[in-house]
Each structure stands twice: as structure tokens, then as C-alpha cells.
Design an enzyme around this catalytic site. Structure first.
Site, PDB file in Angstrom:
ATOM      1  N   HIS A  71       3.024 -10.636   7.633  1.00  0.00           N
ATOM      2  CA  HIS A  71       3.279  -9.596   8.631  1.00  0.00           C
ATOM      3  C   HIS A  71       2.736  -9.957  10.019  1.00  0.00           C
ATOM      4  CE1 HIS A  71       4.486  -7.465   5.144  1.00  0.00           C
ATOM      5  NE2 HIS A  71       3.328  -6.930   4.821  1.00  0.00           N
ATOM      6  N   ASP A 113      -2.279 -11.661   2.018  1.00  0.00           N
ATOM      7  CA  ASP A 113      -1.538 -10.407   1.867  1.00  0.00           C
ATOM      8  C   ASP A 113      -0.911  -9.950   3.186  1.00  0.00           C
ATOM      9  OD1 ASP A 113      -0.783  -8.043   0.294  1.00  0.00           O
ATOM     10  OD2 ASP A 113      -2.219  -6.954   1.530  1.00  0.00           O
TER      11      ASP A 113
HETATM   12  C1  BG6 Z   1       1.986  -4.823   2.205  1.00  0.00           C
HETATM   13  C2  BG6 Z   1       0.622  -5.255   1.727  1.00  0.00           C
HETATM   14  O1  BG6 Z   1       2.810  -5.942   2.392  1.00  0.00           O
HETATM   15  O2  BG6 Z   1       1.851  -4.130   3.439  1.00  0.00           O
HETATM   16  C3  BG6 Z   1      -0.297  -4.053   1.564  1.00  0.00           C
HETATM   17  O3  BG6 Z   1       0.750  -5.929   0.472  1.00  0.00           O
HETATM   18  C4  BG6 Z   1      -0.338  -3.255   2.851  1.00  0.00           C
HETATM   19  O4  BG6 Z   1      -1.603  -4.469   1.186  1.00  0.00           O
HETATM   20  C5  BG6 Z   1       1.077  -2.950   3.336  1.00  0.00           C
HETATM   21  O5  BG6 Z   1      -1.033  -2.058   2.587  1.00  0.00           O
HETATM   22  C6  BG6 Z   1       1.051  -2.304   4.715  1.00  0.00           C
HETATM   23  O6  BG6 Z   1       2.341  -1.868   5.048  1.00  0.00           O
HETATM   24  P1  BG6 Z   1       2.574  -0.654   6.062  1.00  0.00           P
HETATM   25  O7  BG6 Z   1       4.054  -0.600   6.241  1.00  0.00           O
HETATM   26  O8  BG6 Z   1       2.010   0.566   5.399  1.00  0.00           O
HETATM   27  O9  BG6 Z   1       1.811  -1.015   7.299  1.00  0.00           O
END
Ligand code: BG6
Length: 484
Positions: free
Chosen positions: A240, A235
Site C-alpha cells: 500500500h 503487510d
Molecule cells: C490490509 C492489511 O491490506 O489493509 C491490514 O492487511 C490493514 O492489516 C488494512 O488493516 C488497512 O486497509 P484500510 O482500507 O482499512 O486502510
């Protein structure tokens, strides 16, 4: 400050899954913000396409509610919202059948940018791509936007890439990783490549280690059935955190162009060494009073999926040999705090008498909250008493530095959508990058599965399992504090 936004051409943006969660939370409120600041050309249109039997008026009502629920201060501008809603249309469409496609074809215009946002399950990507093609809707210049999860392993990502490639060229495919749309993430490149100060020190001679933390306070929410099949590794890390690591570690591209940047990121992913199992810690959050455990949240009492992962990685190349990269991410932690910290080495020689402390320069890039950058430097403690040294942060919180402009700083999604319309792929993942990321991730996950690895339990509101601290302590280092 004068805004210098690159103008975009008129467009028709079709959002498949236009009534869904992502569209309501992020895409549509973001587009309204762009419209309100005059960045959406007058003749542009947004077309929602989904299964529900709505008409234009019904869709506009839904979008009004979405903006009211998820928008920022701009939602109080009801006059502008009314004008924005006039730009919206809706087609009820069957992604796997034939209903609605002829109507969509009739609605699309020639001579404007055409973009199709696939805000739907990846299992529908092939159906949508095929129908856009077979109904003569997509042109060689159309763009498609796809979301993560882009596959769940290398084989499925390759299959998805192959499916899309049947109908679209790579230059038409925009794979979103919303972290690349965050203001600070782009600033990371500006800081690295726009200043003379950092790049000469950006290597293992001067950098002791890099820490990348993406800590969340939320749990898995209503996404338990998806999340339990993914876990933090699929995930968050595969996409990321890996992207953040690439931006820190990559070589300077010759120009800031889409393929030049992505070529350099790809080289980093390919240079990542396989991670040894004792360099990874997986965790799962426990129940805390009223707040349920991970297993209760995902309704699977036998789940071994991780809601936390920490690891030590090595980028095996000339620049980074001997500089470890520590990554960690997890849910239900003590704070929502995402940052990258580049921790420089100690000075070799201490010339100030009596100074035995360890002074380190640290460049911390805060993604959220309080987006900004701070550089820890050593100075003389002010006042009398001799030459005592202290470490202080040179803080650049964007909101302080930019005032009103930071307030109106755009959300990741809207920035990326505008890049799609501009035809700029720099901040999107190329197919080979995604595949390389899975090729690195797969053996780690397969190792866990083969060993029936059991995640360590951790307290909600903590910094993760104790073992993740040990990962650092063993190397004589420690994680930076996750601030609540
Ligand atoms: C998403 C994930 O890609 O990114 C989530 O699937 C996560 O699980 C989210 O909560 C976090 O994104 P941000 O922008 O809130 O840090």
C-alpha cells in the site's frame, strides 16, 4: 450530478473462497451496491465456490446476512436485495481435489466475461489455476483476480508469478492492492495530471519533503498468526505505502493506460535507494490497562515483529534528488488517519516586515477519513493591524464538494472488481512491479533478522515510538499530527 459510469458487459464472476471473510465483508456487499445502482447488467451472475456443502439457497442466506452485517444504508432496500440474491449461485468445490469442477464447468456460460476471484490462501493459487485450465473452464479471455499477500519475499513472489504464468497471460491477471481503488488515490492522479498548477512545482526544487502516513487504531484482531509472520513492513509498506509513493513520485505517463501507468510506477520502485538502518524505526505496541500488548494479541511472547514502522526513503532520479519521502504506518495509534502530505519549500525571501514565521504550502491528500484534499496557503490575517500573515487550508472535502454523489462513492473493492469486468488493468499491480517492490523490501527485513533487531515499544493511542519523531527532528522537520 449525472452519473457517467462506463457500462460493463454481462459477466460470470466466480469467487473462490466465496464464504470467507473478505467475500462477506467487502466483495459481496460491494457487488450488491453496484447492482442496486444499476451497474450490474441484468444477465450477470456471481458464483460462490468454496468447500462448505451449501446449495444456492444456503449461499443466498449467507450473503443476505453478510449484506445486513457489513453493508451500508443500501441494505434497507430489501426488494433490491432479493433481486440481487437471485443472481447468486453456489458450487461446493475442492480446490486441491476434483470435486465440484465438472459442475462449475457446466454452469459457466460462453459469450460473457468470465472472471475468477481467488479469495483464498496464496498456497492454493496454483491448484486453482491448474484446475481451471485442466477442466477446460478458463478461456484465453478469462480473468483471474488475486489478493495480497502476493509472496512474502522476492523468491516466493517470483514462484507465484511463475505458477500463474503457466496457465494465464499477464493481461489476464489482476493483482489487487485495494489502496489503488480508493477514491482519493485516484484523485491524486487527477490533481497532479489534470491541473496546470502542481506539475511545474512537483520536484525537488520546490518540494521539501513528502510524508505518507497510514495510521490505524485497530490492532491485529483475529489475524495474529498471519500478521506475526508479516509485520507492518510486509503487510503495509511493500504494497500500500509503496503504491502511494509511486503515484506521487512517478513521471507523467503519456496516456492513462494500464501499461503506461505501471511502467512509470516500476521506474520509481527501481529508483528507490536501499534504506540505511538508522533511517528506519520499528515499533510494537505495549499493553494498556485492559487492552493487551501486541505480543499477547499474536500469542507469541517472544515476537520481534513490528506493528509500526517509520522510514526515510530516497528516490534516486533527476526529479527527486534531495527530496526525502518519509513513510509511517502502524496499528493501535491515536487515530485512523491516512494521508499524503507534499510539503513545499520555504520562500527564499521574506518581504513582509516583521514576518519571521515559516510559511509553507502543504498539499495534503486525505485518504481516510473525510476523504479530500487541502492546500495550506498563506494569506493576510483579516481585519486591521497591518500586514500579518496566517496559514489557512483551502479545504476540499469530497463529501462537501460533491454532496450526494460522495455519499454513494464506491468502496475500493467494488470499483476494482468492475475494472476487472471492463478489462482495465490500470489500477492493478503488474508482476514485475510486485517483484521490484520485494527486491527493495527484502534487504531491509533481512537486515533486521540478521541483527535480531528488537522493535521499540510504544503506547497504544500514541503516534508511535519516540524514535520515529527523532527520524524527522534530526532533519529539522516534524510529522503532521495524526488526528484522532
Ligand atoms: C490490509 C492489511 O491490506 O489493509 C491490514 O492487511 C490493514 O492489516 C488494512 O488493516 C488497512 O486497509 P484500510 O482500507 O482499512 O486502510
Amino acid at each position: 450530478m449525472v452519473s457517467r459510469v462506463i457500462p460493463v458487459d454481462d459477466f460470470d464472476l466466480v469467487i473462490f473462497g466465496g464464504t470467507g471473510d473478505l467475500a462477506r465483508r467487502k466483495i459481496l456487499p460491494g457487488l450488491f451496491r453496484r447492482f442496486r445502482t444499476g451497474q450490474m447488467p441484468a444477465d450477470s451472475r456471481i458464483i460462490g465456490a468454496a468447500r462448505s456443502e451449501l446449495d444456492d439457497a444456503g449461499f443466498r442466506d449467507l450473503v443476505r446476512e453478510a449484506v445486513e452485517e457489513f453493508g451500508g444504508e443500501e441494505k434497507s432496500d430489501t426488494q433490491m436485495l432479493d433481486q440481487f440474491l437471485e443472481r447468486l449461485h453456489y458450487i461446493a468445490i475442492d480446490a486441491t481435489g476434483e470435486d465440484g469442477w465438472a459442475a462449475l464447468r457446466d454452469l459457466m456460460r460462453d459469450g460473457v466475461v468470465q472472471a475468477f476471484y481467488f479469495s483464498v490462501a496464496p498456497s492454493l493459487f496454483g491448484d486453482l489455476a491448474e484446475r481451471l485450465h485442466d477442466h477446460g473452464i478458463a478461456t484465453p479471455d478469462s480473468r483471474i483476480v488475486v489478493e495480497k499477500p502476493f509472496g512474502r519475499d522476492l523468491a516466493s513472489a517470483q514462484a507465484l508469478n511463475a505458477t500463474l504464468a503457466e496457465h494465464f497471460d499477464e493481461r489476464q491477471i489482476y493483482r489487487i492492492d485495494h489502496y489503488l481503488g480508493k477514491e482519493t488515490v485516484q484523485n491524486l492522479m487527477a490533481v497532479r495530471f489534470g491541473n496546470v498548477l502542481f506539475e511545474p512545482l512537483w520536484n525537488s526544487h520546490y518540494v521539501d519533503h513528502v510524508q505518507i502516513t497510514v495510521a490505524e487504531t485497530v490492532g491485529v484482531g483475529g489475524r495474529g498468526s498471519y500478521y506475526d509472520k508479516s509485520g507492518a513492513m510486509r503487510d503495509m509498506v511493500q504494497n500500500h505505502l509503496m503504491q502511494l509513493l509511486c503515484l506521487i513520485a512517478m513521471e507523467p505517463p503519456s496516456v492513462f493506460g494500464a501499461n503506461e501507468v505501471r511502467d512509470e510506477k516500476l521506474k520509481v520502485i527501481r529508483a528507490l535507494q536501499p534504506v540505511e538502518s538508522h533511517h528506519i524505526v520499528r515499533g510494537q505496541y505495549e499493553a494498556d490497562g485492559e487492552s493487551p500488548s501486541y505480543r499477547a494479541d499474536v500469542e507469541n511472547q517472544r515476537s520481534f515483529t513490528e506493528s509500526f514502522v517509520a522510514m526515510k526513503c530516497h528516490v534516486s532520479n533527476w526529479r527527486w534528488a534531495d527530496t526525502p519521502f518519509y513513510l509511517r504506518t502502524g496499528k493501535k495509534l491515536k487515530g485512523r488517519a491516512s494521508e499524503i502530505a507534499v510539503v513545499f519549500k520555504d520562500l527564499g525571501h521574506k518581504m513582509f516586515e516583521g514576518d519571521t514565521a515559516r510559511h509553507r504550502n502543504i498539499l495534503a491528500i486525505r485518504l481516510q477519513p473525510n476523504e479530500g484534499i487541502d492546500l495550506q496557503v498563506t494569506i493576510k490575517e483579516p481585519g486591521p493591524g497591518g500586514m500579518r500573515l496566517i496559514d489557512v487550508p483551502l479545504d476540499m472535502t469530497f463529501a462537501d464538494a460533491l454532496g450526494e454523489d460522495a455519499e454513494s462513492a464506491t468502496d475500493a473493492y467494488e470499483r476494482l472488481i468492475m475494472d476487472v469486468i471492463r478489462g482495465n488493468q490500470t489500477l492493478f499491480m503488474r508482476g514485475d512491479e510486485v517483484e521490484a517492490a520485494w527486491a527493495w523490501t527484502d534487504p531491509i527485513i533481512e537486515g533486521w533478522e540478521a541483527r535480531n533487531d528488537v522493535p521499540k515499544l510504544y503506547d497504544q493511542g500514541s503516534a508511535g515510538p519516540e524514535d520515529s519523531m527523532m527520524l524527522m527532528h534530526r532533519d529539522g522537520r516534524r510529522w503532521r499530527e495524526i488526528k484522532g
